[in-house]
Design an enzyme around this catalytic site. Structure first.
Site, PDB file in Angstrom:
ATOM      1  N   CYS A 118      10.009  -8.036  38.604  1.00 60.02           N
ATOM      2  CA  CYS A 118       9.516  -7.349  37.668  1.00 60.02           C
ATOM      3  C   CYS A 118       9.153  -8.206  36.530  1.00 60.02           C
ATOM      4  O   CYS A 118       8.190  -9.093  36.730  1.00 60.02           O
ATOM      5  CB  CYS A 118      10.322  -6.287  37.343  1.00 60.02           C
ATOM      6  SG  CYS A 118       9.277  -4.952  36.299  1.00 60.02           S
ATOM      7  N   HIS A 221      12.015  -3.217  41.820  1.00 58.44           N
ATOM      8  CA  HIS A 221      13.292  -3.697  41.451  1.00 58.44           C
ATOM      9  C   HIS A 221      14.211  -3.349  42.856  1.00 58.44           C
ATOM     10  O   HIS A 221      15.022  -2.359  42.819  1.00 58.44           O
ATOM     11  CB  HIS A 221      13.877  -2.784  40.217  1.00 58.44           C
ATOM     12  CG  HIS A 221      13.277  -2.876  39.135  1.00 58.44           C
ATOM     13  ND1 HIS A 221      13.934  -3.979  38.096  1.00 58.44           N
ATOM     14  CD2 HIS A 221      12.170  -2.614  38.420  1.00 58.44           C
ATOM     15  CE1 HIS A 221      13.046  -4.003  37.073  1.00 58.44           C
ATOM     16  NE2 HIS A 221      12.031  -3.237  37.373  1.00 58.44           N
ATOM     17  N   GLU A 223      16.862  -4.884  43.439  1.00 55.40           N
ATOM     18  CA  GLU A 223      18.632  -4.742  43.098  1.00 55.40           C
ATOM     19  C   GLU A 223      18.963  -3.354  42.977  1.00 55.40           C
ATOM     20  O   GLU A 223      20.156  -3.026  43.043  1.00 55.40           O
ATOM     21  CB  GLU A 223      18.617  -5.263  41.494  1.00 55.40           C
ATOM     22  CG  GLU A 223      18.143  -4.844  40.370  1.00 55.40           C
ATOM     23  CD  GLU A 223      16.996  -4.956  40.346  1.00 55.40           C
ATOM     24  OE1 GLU A 223      16.481  -4.913  39.179  1.00 55.40           O
ATOM     25  OE2 GLU A 223      16.042  -5.540  40.796  1.00 55.40           O
TER      26      GLU A 223
END
Length: 250
Positions: A118, A221, A223
């Site tokens: 990002c 994202h 994660e």
């Protein structure tokens, strides 16, 4: 020994009358978990408040780690790519930007791999001579997708098309569904980088090195997705693989 992965800190800017100047430095929890699961040792690298010392501290800290992971964060200060702020820009923190740019340059010079997520993709592009949209929907009339999702961060919201011949294509194939919470994005692509993924409206969703695998960056994202969607975890396992490979070659 497991590779050490540096993550530049973010900082909560909150007023605490009992402890003035006590601003916690942190890195995203899910990024830390992904790095550990992939086989790395995450450490937080704090940035100096005095932006004039950014290059000095980047040089001091760069030998401490084997790979650099640039997580999400605030908007990028437009002065760093020759623009004045438009009214739609959000909070910026130039001390953080300058430190990350200095870290990027030190890391690349040392031949160490980088993963950007990002804001991490955006600051990589700026560090290497590119620009970003200060606000996608103000500056790009062709962007018709809502890139700032209003739902929970681990929900999928739109697809991306991934280009053949890129590291990202090897990891994920030609298409992926992703989450999306950004209102800035790469605009003019820096020399030495190539676009690896785009949204259906053409907004850049992935960048990587033109002639090597030293840099891989995505606009979304992973994660927040890796525990549920195995393809998203490959971004982190590939990063650790690249770091281990670079360590062996050094």
């Amino acid at each position: 020994m497991k590779p050490v992965i540096a993550m530049p800190s973010d900082q909560l800017i909150e007023v605490n009358p009992r402890m003035p100047g006590d601003y916690p430095a942190y890195a995203p929890h899910d990024v830390k978990e992904a790095v550990m699961k992939a086989g790395g040792i995450p450490i937080i690298i704090p940035f100096p408040d005095d932006e004039r010392t950014a290059a000095h501290w980047a040089k001091e800290m760069a030998p401490l780690y084997d790979g650099l992971l640039l997580p999400g964060g605030p908007d990028i200060d437009p002065r760093l790519f020759g623009q004045q702020p438009i009214k739609e820009i959000g909070m910026t923190y130039i001390a953080k930007d300058l430190f990350e740019i200095a870290l990027i340059k030190e890391t690349l010079a040392a031949g160490k791999p980088i993963l950007g997520l990002c804001h991490g993709l955006q600051i990589l592009n700026v560090a290497l001579g590119g620009t970003v949209y200060q606000d996608i929907h103000t500056q790009n009339p062709d962007a018709y997708i809502q890139h700032t999702q209003a739902t929970i961060g681990n929900f999928l919201t739109h697809t991306v098309d991934i280009k053949e011949g890129t590291v990202l294509h090897e990891l994920m194939g030609s298409s992926q569904e992703i989450n999306s919470r950004h209102h800035q994005a790469a605009w003019k692509v820096a020399p030495g980088l190539v676009v690896s993924a785009t949204a259906p409206d053409g907004v850049i969703e992935g960048l990587e090195s033109r002639d090597s695998d030293q840099i891989v960056a995505v606009q979304w994202h992973p994660e927040n997705l890796f525990n549920k969607y195995p393809d998203q975890f490959t971004v982190f396992t590939n990063f650790i693989d690249r770091v281990n490979k670079a360590k062996k070659g050094s």
